[in-house]
Design a protein around this motif. Structure first.
Motif, PDB file in Angstrom:
ATOM      1  N   PHE A  31       0.847  -1.347   0.032  1.00  0.00           N
ATOM      2  CA  PHE A  31       0.156  -0.102   0.116  1.00  0.00           C
ATOM      3  C   PHE A  31       0.730   1.311  -0.148  1.00  0.00           C
ATOM      4  CE2 PHE A  31      -2.519  -3.204   1.904  1.00  0.00           C
ATOM      5  CZ  PHE A  31      -3.991  -3.107   1.125  1.00  0.00           C
ATOM      6  N   ARG A  33       3.162   4.187  -1.398  1.00  0.00           N
ATOM      7  CA  ARG A  33       3.330   4.867  -2.879  1.00  0.00           C
ATOM      8  C   ARG A  33       4.246   6.236  -2.481  1.00  0.00           C
ATOM      9  NH1 ARG A  33       1.354   0.913  -3.752  1.00  0.00           N
ATOM     10  NH2 ARG A  33      -0.400   0.434  -5.088  1.00  0.00           N
ATOM     11  N   LEU A  43      -1.429   4.031   1.438  1.00  0.00           N
ATOM     12  CA  LEU A  43      -3.047   3.843   0.966  1.00  0.00           C
ATOM     13  C   LEU A  43      -3.929   3.430   1.755  1.00  0.00           C
ATOM     14  CD1 LEU A  43      -2.363   3.291  -2.924  1.00  0.00           C
ATOM     15  CD2 LEU A  43      -2.428   5.370  -1.830  1.00  0.00           C
ATOM     16  N   ALA A  82      -9.972  -0.096  -4.637  1.00  0.00           N
ATOM     17  CA  ALA A  82      -8.695  -0.828  -4.091  1.00  0.00           C
ATOM     18  C   ALA A  82      -7.974  -1.932  -5.009  1.00  0.00           C
ATOM     19  CB  ALA A  82      -9.120  -1.790  -2.733  1.00  0.00           C
ATOM     20  N   ASP A  85      -5.711   0.341  -7.075  1.00  0.00           N
ATOM     21  CA  ASP A  85      -4.765   0.756  -6.239  1.00  0.00           C
ATOM     22  C   ASP A  85      -3.694  -0.294  -6.202  1.00  0.00           C
ATOM     23  OD1 ASP A  85      -5.507   3.310  -5.420  1.00  0.00           O
ATOM     24  OD2 ASP A  85      -6.519   2.453  -3.584  1.00  0.00           O
ATOM     25  N   ASN A 156     -11.880  11.064  -6.657  1.00  0.00           N
ATOM     26  CA  ASN A 156     -10.648  10.515  -7.198  1.00  0.00           C
ATOM     27  C   ASN A 156      -9.737  11.504  -7.744  1.00  0.00           C
ATOM     28  OD1 ASN A 156      -8.704   8.360  -7.063  1.00  0.00           O
ATOM     29  ND2 ASN A 156      -9.861   7.716  -9.265  1.00  0.00           N
ATOM     30  N   GLY A 203      -6.157   7.308  -1.932  1.00  0.00           N
ATOM     31  CA  GLY A 203      -6.027   6.410  -3.048  1.00  0.00           C
ATOM     32  C   GLY A 203      -7.505   6.436  -3.779  1.00  0.00           C
ATOM     33  N   ASP A 204      -7.444   5.223  -4.663  1.00  0.00           N
ATOM     34  CA  ASP A 204      -8.718   5.087  -5.550  1.00  0.00           C
ATOM     35  C   ASP A 204      -9.532   4.429  -4.455  1.00  0.00           C
ATOM     36  OD1 ASP A 204      -7.168   5.860  -7.643  1.00  0.00           O
ATOM     37  OD2 ASP A 204      -7.549   4.138  -8.789  1.00  0.00           O
ATOM     38  N   CYS A 205      -9.293   3.706  -3.586  1.00  0.00           N
ATOM     39  CA  CYS A 205     -10.138   3.090  -2.855  1.00  0.00           C
ATOM     40  C   CYS A 205     -10.993   4.048  -1.980  1.00  0.00           C
ATOM     41  CB  CYS A 205      -9.325   2.062  -1.781  1.00  0.00           C
ATOM     42  SG  CYS A 205     -10.598   1.050  -0.384  1.00  0.00           S
TER      43      CYS A 205
END
Length: 267
Positions: A31, A33, A43, A82, A85, A156, A203-205
């Motif tokens: 996770f 980044r 993330l 997720a 991600d 996002n 993050g995207d999640c």
């Protein structure tokens, strides 16, 4: 405001954040980044915030069908976020990039996310209570689904600087502060210190999940004229993102830039 939902979401998010910080390094590594400063962030804020918000939705006030819609939209959008991600490649970006890849027969993780968030938005919209029937109801479901999915994607798109997506989600939740929106605000408040401190990011999640719950709250609570205005703004901003850098626009506007810097580390 749905105080119970907000408090439960904030408490659940804070507790899950503490638990995530205690995970072994090998479990946290997938996770990690690099942020805009070139520093390492996690993330894990994303799944923590989404789970916290979902707990707040479940515990908070509101109609059963609205709760069910928010739980569906948030959980599915968070899950496909997720997946993106963890499995996503950075070479292909934006609606145009992922859909172009799909036309070539390449199924990117981003395309899976787009389809998943879109399907979740429509399914959640179909669950929402409504007075109209027949074609009118179908039209409303499509519009509400677009608002839910569009809000999820817009959140996002804003998750490029510390706190930006959380501020936008909180501001969007203000007009409909009860029910699912209150849970989003609670989760956002609990996530803010780590996000603004540049130790973590949604993050995207997180952005997709919280954005989808916010979109559901807007679709369920706004009167039709305001809902159509919100949908128009969300669609316009999503389309503009294909051509315009939000970060450059914000940096070039003194008011927006000042809001963007609230609570953040100095440049």
């Amino acid at each position: 405001m749905g105080l119970v939902g907000a408090v439960v979401a904030a408490a659940a998010t804070a507790g899950l954040e503490r638990a995530a910080a205690k995970l072994p390094k090998e479990n946290r590594a997938p996770f990690e980044r690099t942020n805009h400063r070139g520093e390492t962030v996690t993330l894990l804020e994303g799944p923590v915030a989404v789970l916290g918000a979902l707990a707040g939705v479940a515990a908070g006030s509101g109609k059963g069908r609205v709760k069910a819609a928010a739980l569906l939209a948030g959980s599915v959008s968070g899950a496909v976020g997720a997946y993106d991600d963890l499995a996503g490649a950075t070479e292909t970006k934006g609606f145009r990039g992922h859909l172009s890849a799909l036309k070539r027969g390449e199924v990117t993780s981003g395309a899976v996310k787009i389809l998943g968030v879109g399907a979740a938005g429509l399914a959640a919209a179909a669950l929402l209570p409504r007075k109209s029937r027949g074609f009118g109801a179908l039209t409303e479901i499509v519009a509400d689904g677009a608002l839910i999915a569009g809000t999820a994607n817009l959140a996002n798109l804003l998750d490029l600087r510390p706190g930006r997506a959380l501020k936008a989600i909180t501001a969007a939740s203000a007009p409909v502060a009860g029910g699912p929106a209150a849970a989003v605000v609670g989760a956002a408040v609990a996530s803010a210190p780590s996000d603004l401190g540049e130790r973590s990011m949604l993050g995207d999640c997180g952005a997709n999940g919280l954005g989808a719950i916010t979109g559901t709250a807007l679709a369920a609570s706004l009167p039709r004229p305001l809902k159509m205005l919100a949908l128009t703004a969300v669609v316009a901003l999503n389309l503009a993102s294909e051509k315009v850098s939000f970060t450059k626009v914000i940096a070039g506007n003194p008011t927006l830039d000042k809001i963007d810097q609230w609570g953040r580390r100095p440049r």
